[in-house]
Design an enzyme around this catalytic site. Structure first.
Site, PDB file in Angstrom:
ATOM      1  NE  ARG A   1      76.711 -15.218  28.165  1.00  0.00           N
ATOM      2  CZ  ARG A   1      76.750 -16.148  27.321  1.00  0.00           C
ATOM      3  NH1 ARG A   1      77.929 -16.450  26.565  1.00  0.00           N
ATOM      4  NH2 ARG A   1      75.621 -16.898  26.729  1.00  0.00           N
TER       5      ARG A   1
ATOM      6  CG  ASP B   1      85.244 -11.030  30.008  1.00  0.00           C
ATOM      7  OD1 ASP B   1      84.215 -11.887  29.680  1.00  0.00           O
ATOM      8  OD2 ASP B   1      85.588 -10.219  28.974  1.00  0.00           O
TER       9      ASP B   1
ATOM     10  CE1 TYR C   1      81.014  -4.070  31.234  1.00  0.00           C
ATOM     11  CE2 TYR C   1      79.669  -3.460  29.333  1.00  0.00           C
ATOM     12  CZ  TYR C   1      80.070  -4.431  30.278  1.00  0.00           C
ATOM     13  OH  TYR C   1      79.522  -5.462  30.434  1.00  0.00           O
TER      14      TYR C   1
ATOM     15  NE  ARG D   1      88.835  -7.374  29.778  1.00  0.00           N
ATOM     16  CZ  ARG D   1      89.446  -8.420  29.784  1.00  0.00           C
ATOM     17  NH1 ARG D   1      90.691  -8.498  30.150  1.00  0.00           N
ATOM     18  NH2 ARG D   1      88.988  -9.759  29.605  1.00  0.00           N
TER      19      ARG D   1
END
Length: 249
Positions: A49, A51, A109, A195
């Site tokens: 998922r 964001d 990522y 993040r």
């Protein structure tokens, strides 16, 4: 029969991957496109998922249908009707128990930062007005390998069974004179995890937190002890792997 779809998207205009009641999502756009083409309700399940505002160079999703599917033809048709900020690279048949989310063995990522003002990277990199100490941030990033519980970097009140993750890669690397990226690979990620980690590492790079204090943040297992999350627009999901084989572009 079950099929995997490999796709990429610019997440700027979407409320994330997951279908939301208050805005358009990538999952919704893909589901609607498949439903239109196959003429039957065709929900899709993604590998994760992302964001709101987060991008994907490579997302993987699966769907089921009893119809005989020409994979290349379906991929071409999807690209014709999907919006320009979503692109399908491949549709391929997989075994019935293959699952886009639960069969994945890792996700990777990249988070981009720029130490110079650049009008062409402003939508894909976080602008830093002072260059941090990337060497110290890399030293702190290596400490991530010593831990499994990353509650301190997780969004609060999520519905996951565990906050344990196995991190395989975590490092800052220079892309060009002014741009750096944080590369992180793990078997799974918590919501907002990347993040929050980047935001806390930047505190180390700015001299506002020691490496020992960075470790203490993890050990406290308290989101309030970590730093503010960095903006979503500079984060990219770049790879998802399955059982020793990788879905390549």
């Amino acid at each position: 029969m079950r099929y995997f779809i490999t796709l990429s998207y610019d997440g700027t205009s979407y409320h994330g991957w997951q279908i939301q009641p208050n805005g358009i999502s990538v999952q919704q756009a893909l589901t609607e496109a498949l439903t239109t083409l196959l003429r039957e309700e065709t929900p899709v399940t993604g590998a994760g998922r992302t964001d709101a505002g987060v991008h994907a160079l490579k997302m993987v999703a699966h769907f089921d249908t009893e119809q005989e599917v020409d994979c290349q033809r379906l991929a071409d048709k999807l690209n014709r009707i999907l919006p320009p900020d979503i692109a399908v690279q491949r549709v391929q048949p997989v075994c019935a128990d293959a699952h886009a989310r639960f069969s994945a063995t890792s996700r990777t990522y990249h988070y981009y930062v720029s130490t110079a003002k650049d009008p062409f990277s402003r939508h894909r990199a976080m602008r830093l007005f002072h260059a941090p100490d990337f060497e110290r941030m890399n030293e702190a990033a290596r400490r991530l390998f010593d831990y499994m519980d990353f509650t301190s970097f997780s969004k609060l009140h999520t519905d996951v069974a565990t906050n344990n993750c196995r991190i395989m890669q975590a490092r800052w690397e220079q892309v060009n004179e002014h741009e750096w990226r944080f590369v992180i690979q793990a078997d799974r990620f918590l919501r907002n995890m990347v993040r929050a980690i980047v935001g806390t590492l930047l505190e180390v790079g700015r001299g506002k937190m020691t490496i020992e204090e960075f470790c203490q943040v993890i050990e406290k297992k308290d989101r309030c002890s970590a730093s503010t999350s960095v903006p979503a627009h500079a984060l990219f999901l770049v790879d998802v792997t399955y059982d020793g084989w990788t879905l390549n572009d």
